[in-house]
Write a protein that holds these residues in place. Structure first.
Motif, PDB file in Angstrom:
ATOM      1  N   GLY A   1       0.835  -1.305  -0.081  1.00 29.99           N
ATOM      2  CA  GLY A   1       0.032  -0.162   0.039  1.00 29.99           C
ATOM      3  C   GLY A   1       0.890   1.363   0.093  1.00 29.99           C
ATOM      4  N   ARG A   2       0.088   2.308   0.303  1.00 27.20           N
ATOM      5  CA  ARG A   2       0.995   3.631   0.155  1.00 27.20           C
ATOM      6  C   ARG A   2       1.415   3.878   1.813  1.00 27.20           C
ATOM      7  NH1 ARG A   2      -2.521   8.207  -1.674  1.00 27.20           N
ATOM      8  NH2 ARG A   2      -4.090   7.313  -0.321  1.00 27.20           N
ATOM      9  N   ALA A   3       2.304   4.550   1.852  1.00 30.56           N
ATOM     10  CA  ALA A   3       2.858   5.049   3.202  1.00 30.56           C
ATOM     11  C   ALA A   3       3.158   6.533   3.500  1.00 30.56           C
ATOM     12  CB  ALA A   3       3.939   3.949   3.683  1.00 30.56           C
ATOM     13  N   VAL A   4       3.493   6.961   4.668  1.00 32.59           N
ATOM     14  CA  VAL A   4       4.135   8.290   4.879  1.00 32.59           C
ATOM     15  C   VAL A   4       5.087   8.093   5.895  1.00 32.59           C
ATOM     16  CG1 VAL A   4       1.805   9.732   4.284  1.00 32.59           C
ATOM     17  CG2 VAL A   4       2.210   8.709   6.673  1.00 32.59           C
ATOM     18  N   ALA A   5       5.842   9.059   5.823  1.00 36.22           N
ATOM     19  CA  ALA A   5       7.175   9.130   7.056  1.00 36.22           C
ATOM     20  C   ALA A   5       7.483  10.565   7.052  1.00 36.22           C
ATOM     21  CB  ALA A   5       8.225   8.212   6.350  1.00 36.22           C
ATOM     22  N   ALA A   6       7.854  10.993   8.205  1.00 34.33           N
ATOM     23  CA  ALA A   6       8.317  12.263   8.489  1.00 34.33           C
ATOM     24  C   ALA A   6       9.670  12.539   9.377  1.00 34.33           C
ATOM     25  CB  ALA A   6       7.136  13.184   9.092  1.00 34.33           C
TER      26      ALA A   6
ATOM     27  N   GLU B   1      -1.404  13.914   3.912  1.00 30.01           N
ATOM     28  CA  GLU B   1      -0.799  14.888   5.108  1.00 30.01           C
ATOM     29  C   GLU B   1      -2.092  14.376   6.328  1.00 30.01           C
ATOM     30  OE1 GLU B   1      -2.278  15.757   1.883  1.00 30.01           O
ATOM     31  OE2 GLU B   1      -0.601  16.574   1.144  1.00 30.01           O
ATOM     32  N   THR B   2      -3.203  14.001   6.255  1.00 28.89           N
ATOM     33  CA  THR B   2      -3.821  13.411   7.312  1.00 28.89           C
ATOM     34  C   THR B   2      -3.119  12.330   8.002  1.00 28.89           C
ATOM     35  OG1 THR B   2      -5.774  14.199   6.403  1.00 28.89           O
ATOM     36  CG2 THR B   2      -6.141  12.756   8.118  1.00 28.89           C
ATOM     37  N   ALA B   3      -2.750  11.291   7.204  1.00 31.00           N
ATOM     38  CA  ALA B   3      -1.903  10.067   7.675  1.00 31.00           C
ATOM     39  C   ALA B   3      -0.597  10.485   8.488  1.00 31.00           C
ATOM     40  CB  ALA B   3      -1.649   9.185   6.543  1.00 31.00           C
TER      41      ALA B   3
ATOM     42  N   ASP C   1       3.309  21.647  13.763  1.00 37.65           N
ATOM     43  CA  ASP C   1       3.345  23.128  13.273  1.00 37.65           C
ATOM     44  C   ASP C   1       3.346  23.422  11.889  1.00 37.65           C
ATOM     45  OD1 ASP C   1       2.885  23.480  16.078  1.00 37.65           O
ATOM     46  OD2 ASP C   1       5.014  23.721  16.371  1.00 37.65           O
ATOM     47  N   GLN C   2       4.237  22.902  11.227  1.00 41.11           N
ATOM     48  CA  GLN C   2       4.674  23.095   9.850  1.00 41.11           C
ATOM     49  C   GLN C   2       4.963  21.711   9.184  1.00 41.11           C
ATOM     50  OE1 GLN C   2       5.597  26.230   8.116  1.00 41.11           O
ATOM     51  NE2 GLN C   2       5.064  27.427   9.938  1.00 41.11           N
ATOM     52  N   LEU C   3       4.579  21.371   8.122  1.00 40.42           N
ATOM     53  CA  LEU C   3       4.772  20.354   7.402  1.00 40.42           C
ATOM     54  C   LEU C   3       5.263  20.785   5.865  1.00 40.42           C
ATOM     55  CD1 LEU C   3       4.427  17.191   7.579  1.00 40.42           C
ATOM     56  CD2 LEU C   3       2.143  17.563   6.458  1.00 40.42           C
ATOM     57  N   GLU C   4       6.302  19.975   5.413  1.00 42.95           N
ATOM     58  CA  GLU C   4       6.928  20.055   4.104  1.00 42.95           C
ATOM     59  C   GLU C   4       7.044  18.652   3.204  1.00 42.95           C
ATOM     60  OE1 GLU C   4      10.383  22.511   1.739  1.00 42.95           O
ATOM     61  OE2 GLU C   4      10.042  22.954   3.435  1.00 42.95           O
ATOM     62  N   GLU C   5       6.719  18.528   2.140  1.00 44.57           N
ATOM     63  CA  GLU C   5       6.775  17.424   1.557  1.00 44.57           C
ATOM     64  C   GLU C   5       8.164  17.487   1.168  1.00 44.57           C
ATOM     65  OE1 GLU C   5       5.398  15.324  -2.570  1.00 44.57           O
ATOM     66  OE2 GLU C   5       3.921  15.834  -1.154  1.00 44.57           O
ATOM     67  N   ILE C   6       8.923  16.275   1.181  1.00 46.09           N
ATOM     68  CA  ILE C   6      10.326  16.191   0.787  1.00 46.09           C
ATOM     69  C   ILE C   6      10.350  15.559  -0.571  1.00 46.09           C
ATOM     70  CG2 ILE C   6      12.496  15.153   0.964  1.00 46.09           C
ATOM     71  CD1 ILE C   6      12.069  15.477   4.158  1.00 46.09           C
TER      72      ILE C   6
ATOM     73  N   GLU D   1       7.944  20.118  11.551  1.00 44.83           N
ATOM     74  CA  GLU D   1       8.405  20.927  12.670  1.00 44.83           C
ATOM     75  C   GLU D   1       7.067  20.756  13.568  1.00 44.83           C
ATOM     76  OE1 GLU D   1       9.695  24.764  11.461  1.00 44.83           O
ATOM     77  OE2 GLU D   1      11.572  23.969  10.687  1.00 44.83           O
ATOM     78  N   VAL D   2       7.558  20.799  14.921  1.00 41.06           N
ATOM     79  CA  VAL D   2       6.731  20.513  15.950  1.00 41.06           C
ATOM     80  C   VAL D   2       7.058  21.045  17.213  1.00 41.06           C
ATOM     81  CG1 VAL D   2       6.028  18.198  15.068  1.00 41.06           C
ATOM     82  CG2 VAL D   2       7.775  18.407  17.070  1.00 41.06           C
ATOM     83  N   SER D   3       6.211  21.473  18.121  1.00 38.69           N
ATOM     84  CA  SER D   3       6.566  22.331  19.233  1.00 38.69           C
ATOM     85  C   SER D   3       5.761  21.875  20.438  1.00 38.69           C
ATOM     86  CB  SER D   3       6.698  23.786  19.090  1.00 38.69           C
ATOM     87  OG  SER D   3       5.254  24.505  18.932  1.00 38.69           O
TER      88      SER D   3
END
Length: 170
Positions: free
Chosen positions: A36-41, A80-82, A96-101, A121-123
Motif C-alpha cells: 500500500g501507500r505510506a507516509v514518513a516524516a 497529510e492526514t496520515a 506546526d509546519q509540514l513540508e513534503e520532501i 516541525e513540532v513544538s
C-alpha cells in the motif's frame, strides 16, 4: 512492457500480486509485494531543538531500526492526514509546519509501495507517543541534536533521504 493480467496470490497482513507481463513476444510472470501507500516524516522539535526519531523492531532486517515516524495511509485518507496521525501516535506531537520532501518507491523492482516523505516541525507534545497497543507497536522515541543525528549509522532509506534533504538546506 505491458501488464496483461493481475491476480492476488496472498492476502494476509501484507498483499502479494502475481502479474503477467507482455514483453514483445514473451510473457513473464512476476510477483509484486503490494503493501500500500505510506507516509514518513523527519520530525524537528523547534522548542527543544532536537530531531525526534523512532526505534522499533522491523521484520525485514529482523532487528530494531532507527527511522522516521512512519505508517500506512488508510484507504481514503490524504497523505497529510496520515502523517499527522502517525506523528501523534508514534511521538505524541501535533504538527506546526509540514513540508513534503519526496514521493518515492523504495524498492520499485519488487514492490508497489509508495512513500511520501515529509519534514515536520513540532513544538507541542499533546500525547504520550510510543505507538498503538492495538497495533502491537512498541516504539521507542529518541532525540538527536543535528550533530548526533548525522553521526548515526543510518540504515533506513527514507531516513537517509530526509537527513540528506535537511543537510542540503543547512
Amino acid at each position: 512492457m505491458q501488464i496483461i493480467e493481475r491476480s492476488r496470490v496472498f492476502d494476509g497482513h501484507y498483499k502479494v500480486n502475481q502479474l503477467i507481463v507482455q514483453d514483445g513476444d514473451v510473457q513473464l510472470k512476476r510477483e509484486q509485494f503490494a503493501p500500500g501507500r505510506a507516509v514518513a516524516a523527519l520530525v524537528y522539535d523547534t522548542a527543544r531543538q532536537v530531531y525526534v526519531l523512532t526505534r522499533q523492531f522491523r521484520i525485514g532486517p529482523e532487528k530494531e531500526i532507527l527511522e522516521l515516524a512512519a505508517g500506512m495511509i488508510d484507504k481514503d485518507e490524504a497523505p497529510e492526514t496520515a502523517v499527522r496521525r502517525e506523528i501523534h501516535e508514534e511521538l505524541g506531537y501535533e504538527i506546526d509546519q509540514l513540508e513534503e520532501i519526496v514521493q518515492m518507491w523504495p524498492s520499485p523492482g519488487t514492490s508497489s509501495e509508495a512513500i511520501t516523505v515529509y519534514y515536520a516541525e513540532v513544538s507541542r507534545k499533546t500525547g504520550e507517543g510510543g505507538g498503538l497497543a492495538e497495533e502491537n507497536e512498541k516504539i521507542e522515541m529518541l532525540d538527536f541534536t543535528w550533530d548526533a543525528l548525522v553521526a548515526e549509522p543510518l540504515q533506513d532509506a527514507k531516513t537517509v533521504i530526509a537527513v540528506q534533504w535537511v543537510r542540503l538546506r543547512r
